[in-house]
Design a protein around this motif. Structure first.
Motif, PDB file in Angstrom:
ATOM      1  N   ARG A 259       7.910  17.743  43.779  1.00 53.39           N
ATOM      2  CA  ARG A 259       7.423  18.938  43.105  1.00 53.39           C
ATOM      3  C   ARG A 259       6.773  19.880  44.111  1.00 53.39           C
ATOM      4  O   ARG A 259       6.502  19.510  45.240  1.00 53.39           O
ATOM      5  CB  ARG A 259       6.465  18.584  41.973  1.00 53.39           C
ATOM      6  CG  ARG A 259       5.170  17.909  42.389  1.00 53.39           C
ATOM      7  CD  ARG A 259       4.355  17.587  41.144  1.00 53.39           C
ATOM      8  NE  ARG A 259       2.990  17.228  41.435  1.00 53.39           N
ATOM      9  CZ  ARG A 259       1.956  17.480  40.636  1.00 53.39           C
ATOM     10  NH1 ARG A 259       2.153  18.119  39.495  1.00 53.39           N
ATOM     11  NH2 ARG A 259       0.737  17.108  40.960  1.00 53.39           N
ATOM     12  N   TYR A 260       6.574  21.119  43.683  1.00 53.44           N
ATOM     13  CA  TYR A 260       5.969  22.165  44.505  1.00 53.44           C
ATOM     14  C   TYR A 260       6.733  22.371  45.817  1.00 53.44           C
ATOM     15  O   TYR A 260       6.139  22.472  46.881  1.00 53.44           O
ATOM     16  CB  TYR A 260       4.506  21.832  44.811  1.00 53.44           C
ATOM     17  CG  TYR A 260       3.580  21.940  43.631  1.00 53.44           C
ATOM     18  CD1 TYR A 260       3.399  23.154  42.976  1.00 53.44           C
ATOM     19  CD2 TYR A 260       2.856  20.844  43.182  1.00 53.44           C
ATOM     20  CE1 TYR A 260       2.524  23.264  41.901  1.00 53.44           C
ATOM     21  CE2 TYR A 260       1.971  20.942  42.108  1.00 53.44           C
ATOM     22  CZ  TYR A 260       1.813  22.151  41.474  1.00 53.44           C
ATOM     23  OH  TYR A 260       0.938  22.269  40.416  1.00 53.44           O
ATOM     24  N   LEU A 261       8.040  22.482  45.746  1.00 56.96           N
ATOM     25  CA  LEU A 261       8.854  22.731  46.934  1.00 56.96           C
ATOM     26  C   LEU A 261       8.650  24.161  47.430  1.00 56.96           C
ATOM     27  O   LEU A 261       8.780  25.118  46.666  1.00 56.96           O
ATOM     28  CB  LEU A 261      10.331  22.514  46.597  1.00 56.96           C
ATOM     29  CG  LEU A 261      11.348  22.921  47.674  1.00 56.96           C
ATOM     30  CD1 LEU A 261      11.181  22.065  48.925  1.00 56.96           C
ATOM     31  CD2 LEU A 261      12.766  22.814  47.128  1.00 56.96           C
ATOM     32  N   ASP A 262       8.327  24.298  48.729  1.00 55.77           N
ATOM     33  CA  ASP A 262       8.280  25.605  49.370  1.00 55.77           C
ATOM     34  C   ASP A 262       9.326  25.629  50.466  1.00 55.77           C
ATOM     35  O   ASP A 262       9.489  24.640  51.200  1.00 55.77           O
ATOM     36  CB  ASP A 262       6.893  25.900  49.955  1.00 55.77           C
ATOM     37  CG  ASP A 262       6.724  27.369  50.323  1.00 55.77           C
ATOM     38  OD1 ASP A 262       7.437  28.212  49.756  1.00 55.77           O
ATOM     39  OD2 ASP A 262       5.881  27.663  51.182  1.00 55.77           O
ATOM     40  N   VAL A 263      10.045  26.734  50.586  1.00 56.17           N
ATOM     41  CA  VAL A 263      11.165  26.868  51.521  1.00 56.17           C
ATOM     42  C   VAL A 263      10.926  28.088  52.390  1.00 56.17           C
ATOM     43  O   VAL A 263      10.769  29.196  51.883  1.00 56.17           O
ATOM     44  CB  VAL A 263      12.501  27.009  50.761  1.00 56.17           C
ATOM     45  CG1 VAL A 263      13.649  27.162  51.756  1.00 56.17           C
ATOM     46  CG2 VAL A 263      12.732  25.817  49.851  1.00 56.17           C
ATOM     47  N   GLY A 268      15.751  31.680  63.702  1.00 57.38           N
ATOM     48  CA  GLY A 268      16.965  31.285  64.401  1.00 57.38           C
ATOM     49  C   GLY A 268      17.992  30.590  63.530  1.00 57.38           C
ATOM     50  O   GLY A 268      19.002  30.089  64.030  1.00 57.38           O
ATOM     51  N   GLY A 269      17.750  30.556  62.235  1.00 57.37           N
ATOM     52  CA  GLY A 269      18.631  29.859  61.314  1.00 57.37           C
ATOM     53  C   GLY A 269      18.013  28.547  60.868  1.00 57.37           C
ATOM     54  O   GLY A 269      17.168  27.960  61.550  1.00 57.37           O
ATOM     55  N   GLY A 270      18.433  28.060  59.732  1.00 56.58           N
ATOM     56  CA  GLY A 270      17.875  26.843  59.173  1.00 56.58           C
ATOM     57  C   GLY A 270      16.616  27.119  58.367  1.00 56.58           C
ATOM     58  O   GLY A 270      16.224  28.276  58.138  1.00 56.58           O
ATOM     59  N   TYR A 271      15.981  26.035  57.922  1.00 54.28           N
ATOM     60  CA  TYR A 271      14.837  26.141  57.037  1.00 54.28           C
ATOM     61  C   TYR A 271      13.804  25.071  57.392  1.00 54.28           C
ATOM     62  O   TYR A 271      14.134  24.000  57.886  1.00 54.28           O
ATOM     63  CB  TYR A 271      15.256  25.926  55.573  1.00 54.28           C
ATOM     64  CG  TYR A 271      16.328  26.864  55.092  1.00 54.28           C
ATOM     65  CD1 TYR A 271      15.997  28.059  54.455  1.00 54.28           C
ATOM     66  CD2 TYR A 271      17.678  26.542  55.250  1.00 54.28           C
ATOM     67  CE1 TYR A 271      16.984  28.920  54.000  1.00 54.28           C
ATOM     68  CE2 TYR A 271      18.667  27.402  54.801  1.00 54.28           C
ATOM     69  CZ  TYR A 271      18.320  28.587  54.178  1.00 54.28           C
ATOM     70  OH  TYR A 271      19.295  29.436  53.735  1.00 54.28           O
ATOM     71  N   ARG A 272      12.553  25.391  57.088  1.00 60.33           N
ATOM     72  CA  ARG A 272      11.489  24.406  57.109  1.00 60.33           C
ATOM     73  C   ARG A 272      10.990  24.258  55.671  1.00 60.33           C
ATOM     74  O   ARG A 272      10.661  25.257  55.021  1.00 60.33           O
ATOM     75  CB  ARG A 272      10.370  24.830  58.045  1.00 60.33           C
ATOM     76  CG  ARG A 272       9.096  24.006  57.968  1.00 60.33           C
ATOM     77  CD  ARG A 272       9.259  22.578  58.426  1.00 60.33           C
ATOM     78  NE  ARG A 272       9.479  22.435  59.856  1.00 60.33           N
ATOM     79  CZ  ARG A 272       9.568  21.239  60.456  1.00 60.33           C
ATOM     80  NH1 ARG A 272       9.471  20.117  59.736  1.00 60.33           N
ATOM     81  NH2 ARG A 272       9.775  21.167  61.748  1.00 60.33           N
ATOM     82  N   GLU A 289      10.253  18.974  56.035  1.00 55.80           N
ATOM     83  CA  GLU A 289      11.585  18.685  56.564  1.00 55.80           C
ATOM     84  C   GLU A 289      12.107  19.905  57.293  1.00 55.80           C
ATOM     85  O   GLU A 289      11.851  21.041  56.901  1.00 55.80           O
ATOM     86  CB  GLU A 289      12.579  18.324  55.457  1.00 55.80           C
ATOM     87  CG  GLU A 289      12.389  16.963  54.859  1.00 55.80           C
ATOM     88  CD  GLU A 289      13.499  16.602  53.887  1.00 55.80           C
ATOM     89  OE1 GLU A 289      14.659  17.001  54.136  1.00 55.80           O
ATOM     90  OE2 GLU A 289      13.210  15.922  52.891  1.00 55.80           O
ATOM     91  N   LEU A 290      12.865  19.633  58.372  1.00 48.74           N
ATOM     92  CA  LEU A 290      13.588  20.674  59.093  1.00 48.74           C
ATOM     93  C   LEU A 290      15.060  20.529  58.766  1.00 48.74           C
ATOM     94  O   LEU A 290      15.646  19.452  58.945  1.00 48.74           O
ATOM     95  CB  LEU A 290      13.360  20.538  60.601  1.00 48.74           C
ATOM     96  CG  LEU A 290      14.109  21.550  61.472  1.00 48.74           C
ATOM     97  CD1 LEU A 290      13.613  22.969  61.193  1.00 48.74           C
ATOM     98  CD2 LEU A 290      13.912  21.201  62.953  1.00 48.74           C
TER      99      LEU A 290
END
Length: 292
Positions: A259-263, A268-272, A289-290
């Motif tokens: 729960r409470y996912l932040d993106v 440079g591309g991709g997500y944390r 997560e990377l």
């Protein structure tokens, strides 16, 4: 779990993950998470999150800096006592167009199920520790407001998705919908009605709480089917349906058991990602997560 999910949405469990902050103790009611993150202009990230230890009546909002998103160094702690609150929930951290830091904190009114949201601002994250608080979403005797997702567009327009809990029916206050609001300065807001609600007879029947909205319209939200699932929601996916902030669910079931996912998209591309993850003993930890 998401055969009809928006293509390529960054989901927990698909990248390189680690524990950013461990649970504040074993067993149910000892939770850390509800994160909100923003890029640090000096490099790395600034992350705000909530700590709750319900059996000790403890709650605080923590602000931390991190070079890599994984190892967090606390720079400010805002205890619930400062706000006269019974508890605290998910903050929202925003870098303003004036290059200042704005933190929205959620506080629970003692002796009730009501919540309200204050805004604090400082030149640096460290200054949020003693910045003046201004109530921007007060709620009222009919609705409690909390857990905002707040974004500032390139045009300077502020947008907010706010979790709303109806208070008029006793013992039913856990129900939730998400409302949409806009602002010119992030302090005075205009409301535009419900943006997302649960669907009867589905996994999100009891309510829907938006947790992340990306620039391309992809979004995530917390949902649950029953009152008994309160505090153990699942993540579902949605998409913007128009310029009014309204969202529609995408997929027939939950996408992740967090729960409470932040993106946060990376330059440079991709997500944390940051999110609150339940553990078998009932405690919750803050994970990151990377992806890409």
């Amino acid at each position: 779990m998401t055969d009809a999910a928006p293509k390529g949405f960054p989901l927990p469990g698909t990248g390189r993950g680690s524990v950013a902050v461990p649970a504040p103790g074993p067993w149910d009611g000892r939770w850390v998470g509800a994160p909100s993150a923003a890029p640090d202009p000096g490099g790395g990230f600034v992350v705000a999150y909530r700590v709750r230890v319900t059996d000790q009546r403890g709650a605080a909002t923590v602000v931390a800096r991190s070079a890599d998103g994984e190892r967090l160094t606390t720079v400010a702690i805002l205890d619930k006592s400062r706000f006269g609150a019974m508890s605290m929930e998910r903050p929202a951290l925003v870098r303003t167009p004036e290059d200042r830091w704005r933190l929205y904190v959620c506080s629970a009114t003692p002796g009730s199920k009501h919540w309200w949201i204050d805004a604090l601002e400082a030149a640096e994250p460290e200054g949020l520790a003693d910045a003046e608080a201004t109530t921007v979403f007060p709620g009222d005797d009919r609705v409690g407001v909390k857990d905002p997702v707040i974004r500032v567009g390139d045009d300077g327009r502020w947008r907010a998705w706010i979790c709303c809990h109806p208070l008029e029916e006793p013992d039913e206050e856990d129900r939730m919908t998400t409302a949409y609001a806009t602002s010119e300065d992030g302090l005075a807001w205009s409301w535009h009605g419900t943006a997302l609600a649960g669907r009867p007879g589905t996994w999100d029947a009891r309510g829907a709480r938006v947790t992340a909205v990306l620039d391309d319209g992809r979004a995530s939200y917390d949902g649950r089917a029953t009152k008994e699932e309160n505090f153990s929601e699942h993540t579902g996916l949605a998409r913007l349906a128009g310029p009014d902030g309204r969202l529609v669910p995408d997929g027939d079931g939950p996408a992740a058991d967090v729960r409470y996912l932040d993106v946060l998209p990376l330059p440079g591309g991709g997500y944390r990602l940051w999110y609150e993850a339940p553990l078998p003993d009932g405690s919750h930890e803050l994970r990151t997560e990377l992806i890409g």
